[in-house]
Design a protein around this motif. Sequence first.
Motif, PDB file in Angstrom:
ATOM      1  N   UNK A 204       0.835  -1.199   0.000  1.00 47.40           N
ATOM      2  CA  UNK A 204       0.000   0.000   0.000  1.00 47.40           C
ATOM      3  C   UNK A 204       0.874   1.255   0.000  1.00 47.40           C
ATOM      4  N   UNK A 205       1.884   1.260   0.856  1.00 48.13           N
ATOM      5  CA  UNK A 205       2.743   2.437   0.977  1.00 48.13           C
ATOM      6  C   UNK A 205       3.595   2.630  -0.278  1.00 48.13           C
ATOM      7  N   UNK A 206       3.945   1.530  -0.925  1.00 48.12           N
ATOM      8  CA  UNK A 206       4.776   1.617  -2.130  1.00 48.12           C
ATOM      9  C   UNK A 206       4.040   2.268  -3.287  1.00 48.12           C
ATOM     10  N   UNK A 207       2.723   2.027  -3.390  1.00 52.02           N
ATOM     11  CA  UNK A 207       1.980   2.470  -4.582  1.00 52.02           C
ATOM     12  C   UNK A 207       1.021   3.617  -4.302  1.00 52.02           C
ATOM     13  N   UNK A 208       1.032   4.165  -3.102  1.00 52.15           N
ATOM     14  CA  UNK A 208       0.101   5.261  -2.807  1.00 52.15           C
ATOM     15  C   UNK A 208       0.625   6.587  -3.337  1.00 52.15           C
ATOM     16  N   UNK A 209      -0.319   7.460  -3.711  1.00 47.89           N
ATOM     17  CA  UNK A 209       0.046   8.727  -4.326  1.00 47.89           C
ATOM     18  C   UNK A 209       0.742   9.704  -3.416  1.00 47.89           C
ATOM     19  N   UNK A 210       0.248   9.869  -2.187  1.00 49.44           N
ATOM     20  CA  UNK A 210       0.932  10.757  -1.250  1.00 49.44           C
ATOM     21  C   UNK A 210       2.376  10.328  -1.065  1.00 49.44           C
ATOM     22  N   UNK A 211       2.561   9.043  -0.825  1.00 51.64           N
ATOM     23  CA  UNK A 211       3.904   8.531  -0.566  1.00 51.64           C
ATOM     24  C   UNK A 211       4.801   8.700  -1.786  1.00 51.64           C
ATOM     25  N   UNK A 212       4.268   8.484  -2.977  1.00 52.22           N
ATOM     26  CA  UNK A 212       5.066   8.609  -4.201  1.00 52.22           C
ATOM     27  C   UNK A 212       5.432  10.067  -4.467  1.00 52.22           C
ATOM     28  N   UNK A 213       4.449  10.968  -4.386  1.00 49.86           N
ATOM     29  CA  UNK A 213       4.716  12.375  -4.694  1.00 49.86           C
ATOM     30  C   UNK A 213       5.720  12.968  -3.710  1.00 49.86           C
ATOM     31  N   UNK A 214       5.527  12.695  -2.420  1.00 51.92           N
ATOM     32  CA  UNK A 214       6.427  13.275  -1.432  1.00 51.92           C
ATOM     33  C   UNK A 214       7.777  12.583  -1.392  1.00 51.92           C
ATOM     34  N   UNK A 215       7.919  11.475  -2.145  1.00 52.65           N
ATOM     35  CA  UNK A 215       9.228  10.856  -2.353  1.00 52.65           C
ATOM     36  C   UNK A 215       9.874  11.341  -3.639  1.00 52.65           C
TER      37      UNK A 215
END
Length: 573
Positions: A204-215
């Motif tokens: 879930x954390x790998x493919x979520x948008x918040x996590x991706x954008x802020x990475x």
Amino acid sequence: MGVAASTSMRSSSHPAPSDSPPDEQPRQPRASGSRTCSASRAPPRRGGCTRAATYHGAVPSLSATARLRLWTWGAPIGVTLLALILRLQNLGTPSSLMFDETFYVKDAWTLANLGYEGQWPKGYSDDTFNAGDPWGYTTDPQYVAHPPLGKWLIAIGMALFGPSNTFGWRFSVAIAGTIAVLLLFFIAKRLFHSPLLATIAAGFFAIDGHAIVLSRLSLLDNFLMLFGLLGFGAILLDRESRERRLDTWFMLRPHPVDSPHPPIFGPALLWRPWLIAAGLAFGLMSGVKWSGIYYLVGFLAYVVITDYLARRSRGIRYSLIGGIRTIPVALVSTVPIALAAYLATFSGWFLSTNGYDRNWIAKGGERWTGLTAWVPDAIQNLWHWHASIYAFHTGLSVTHPYATPAILWPLLARPTQIYYRGSATGQNGCQFNYCAEIVWSIANPILWWASVACALFLVYLLFRRRDWRIGLILAGIGAGYLPWLAYPTRTMFQFYAIVFEPYLFLAAVYVIGLLLGLVGPQPAPERAPIYRRIVIVFLILVVAVSAFFYPMWTGMQVPFWFWQIHVWSPTWV
């Protein structure tokens, strides 16, 4: 007698600890082996149980062993590689400063060269920096509202790849986001003792948008989240250590557990190394943004409360006093190391002679008197700067088109549009009537709303099932979310929620574990296939929605109509 035997004896005459999972229904053996406990041997390090080496009484085949090894090593490696690819793919695009990168990237570069944040002349524009000229700063100090650690970490990528390389600007945040995915895997595995649930949580954390954008964006919030997750993991390990030590103490008591001589206070448990580690993590978290203090305070309260509950459940006569005795232990274990870590993040400022307010007293500032007169001038100067930072944050209330009060974060009411560029046909490579390039900090909507619903369900479930895992997960969410509700007029953004998003996903995985029978009692046989289908359909839908939104998270050029069909609410634009 082993600890497992002692625990078994105690549970026969006393109720289960109130901060421990309730008794679960017996489960059918699985191909990877069932969990068994033996009263004749000392428990291993993790949970007092070992994986049985049998399946219906037979020695497992090589294929079963290989499958277990695949889960053990292949799952975390696979999900981490997926996270790394999604974060590094075209990381340098867009090739310009986005949103608050204009502050943090340039601050990071001056930190690396001056040891403090330097000013940039008024005539110096972002276009100049984007064009590859990062040398326009002056040696005059710049007032900044956040501690320096996050900017020091950004500077590592700039040092590796050069200050003119947009990939280098964002490299450190991408690595931090990837490490967080791996860390969440191991935390979930410790919580649920299930590689499957751990893989889902990390996935879930790998493919979520918040996590991706802020990475993929050089802001501070990803580092804030990572240090918070490290502290959360340390609190989890401290709880496991406490439970083992309490059980051992009861086993070694001169009187039996069920004797008429119950213990008065219980052991002091003065040495808590994992609490020290948590204090270090939360101190570094505060060295990124001050909101890390909320996690330090919140989990100090969690430790004291759960220590009291653990003592009460074991029949300790004055468990409340025993819990209160935990307060000085917790404070001494966490606060000094947290303060030292925080001050260490200002090393460049201390070593400089020209940082902001570094010479405040020398330039006419009023030195402290009385009982505080002994405090070094450098600390007094730093305190004066911090007082102004506090005033800035508490008074920050400006208009911004994407400002969102915290009370609306659970609804995903106003996600932040970080970057937008529109292009007509033939412009910037556009091959459609009109094209859009967008970096949109919006979570996977289906995953976000489901996780929020699961967190609310866990609040209800906490009063029905005394499962310590629920309390720990909710503590992670509450420490990151609830303090923001105290500032309804302050300017804030939806992406601030990244700091507690991992715990939302743990809440979702807890509920998935309930449906699959991997957490709590097994579902009724006639319902189990239905629950499995629900979980499978949900996981497929989450993956599909992430694939659908991925171009919006990474600045890909798409037809304008493709962007429009992602706008599911009028408040999103």
